[in-house]
Motif scaffolding. Structure first.
Motif, short mmCIF file in Angstrom:
data_model
loop_
_atom_site.label_atom_id
_atom_site.label_comp_id
_atom_site.label_asym_id
_atom_site.label_seq_id
_atom_site.Cartn_x
_atom_site.Cartn_y
_atom_site.Cartn_z
N ASP A 166 0.82 -1.22 0.00
CA ASP A 166 0.00 0.00 0.00
C ASP A 166 0.85 1.26 0.00
OD1 ASP A 166 -2.74 -1.30 2.04
OD2 ASP A 166 -2.30 -1.46 -0.11
N ALA A 167 1.93 1.28 0.77
CA ALA A 167 2.81 2.45 0.83
C ALA A 167 3.48 2.68 -0.52
CB ALA A 167 3.85 2.28 1.92
N VAL A 168 3.93 1.59 -1.15
CA VAL A 168 4.56 1.70 -2.46
C VAL A 168 3.56 2.22 -3.48
CG1 VAL A 168 5.61 0.39 -4.35
CG2 VAL A 168 6.25 -0.11 -1.99
N SER A 169 2.36 1.70 -3.42
CA SER A 169 1.29 2.12 -4.32
C SER A 169 1.02 3.62 -4.19
CB SER A 169 0.02 1.38 -3.95
OG SER A 169 -0.56 0.79 -5.05
N GLU A 170 0.96 4.07 -2.96
CA GLU A 170 0.68 5.49 -2.72
C GLU A 170 1.82 6.36 -3.24
OE1 GLU A 170 -0.03 8.42 1.11
OE2 GLU A 170 -0.48 6.28 1.30
N GLN A 171 3.06 5.93 -3.01
CA GLN A 171 4.23 6.68 -3.50
C GLN A 171 4.20 6.78 -5.02
OE1 GLN A 171 6.82 8.35 -2.30
NE2 GLN A 171 6.23 8.16 -0.17
N VAL A 172 3.90 5.67 -5.66
CA VAL A 172 3.85 5.64 -7.13
C VAL A 172 2.76 6.58 -7.65
CG1 VAL A 172 3.33 4.19 -9.13
CG2 VAL A 172 4.86 3.34 -7.34
#
Length: 200
Positions: free
Chosen positions: A127-133
């Motif tokens: 989820d954190a990676v998704s948000e950063q992307v």
């Protein structure tokens, strides 16, 4: 009661302000290597230039570095100032604004590299990676949309939304009529919406 004084042949009000063409005259002398004229330009404009830079960068130490770069550029390139194209004050403050924006872009690029390296090296939840992307993609869209604007529109919008200036302040800073600045911003924002694919 304020008394006008004459400095290097230019009538200067004692309240620290400068006549409309005073900075331009000083810049022409700086182009010829006149160190006293350069010192006067610095004394007149460094507080305003520093304030503008600080509003963009927030960080005081970086703002002081950029201020030094600005006046080094003024000293080295005063010969490029064209009095028929605007006031000397606006020319110097435009250099200050551009240098500050360049520093922000450089810092952002460095931060983006650090984020990419950190995300690659860390075991981060999906989820954190998704948000950063998602944030990164949105940021790239805004950057690309701004880049597609004509220079005058991009400059007005950048001063307003990143520099925190009012339309009246932007008009004074750029030496343009207030109506012109309003038109540039209206047209620029309209084009930004189109570039970003915003329909409403």
């Amino acid at each position: 009661m304020l008394v006008d004084v004459v400095i290097d042949g230019i009538d200067v009000p004692d309240d620290g302000t400068e006549p409309a063409d005073g900075v331009g005259e000083l810049l022409q002398r700086v182009a010829g290597g006149d160190e006293q004229a350069f010192a006067r330009v610095y004394d007149i404009l460094s507080p305003r230039a520093f304030g503008l830079i600080l509003r963009v960068l927030v960080d005081r130490a970086q703002s002081e570095e950029v201020l030094q770069e600005v006046f080094l550029e003024v000293w080295q390139s005063a010969g490029r100032f064209a009095p028929n194209r605007g006031q000397g004050r606006s020319w110097v403050l435009t250099i200050a604004h551009r240098r500050a924006v360049d520093r922000v872009r450089s810092a952002q690029a460095s931060s983006d590299r650090d984020v990419r390296t950190g995300l690659r090296d860390l075991d981060v939840a999906h989820d954190a990676v998704s948000e950063q992307v998602e944030l990164r993609i949105e940021g790239e869209k805004v950057t690309a949309a701004l880049a597609a604007l004509p220079d005058v529109q991009r400059e007005a919008i950048t001063l307003a939304y990143f520099g925190g200036y009012s339309q009246s302040e932007i008009a004074a800073l750029l030496g343009a009529p207030l109506g012109t600045i309003k038109t540039r911003m209206r047209d620029g924002l309209s084009r930004l919406r189109t570039e970003m694919g915003v329909t409403a």
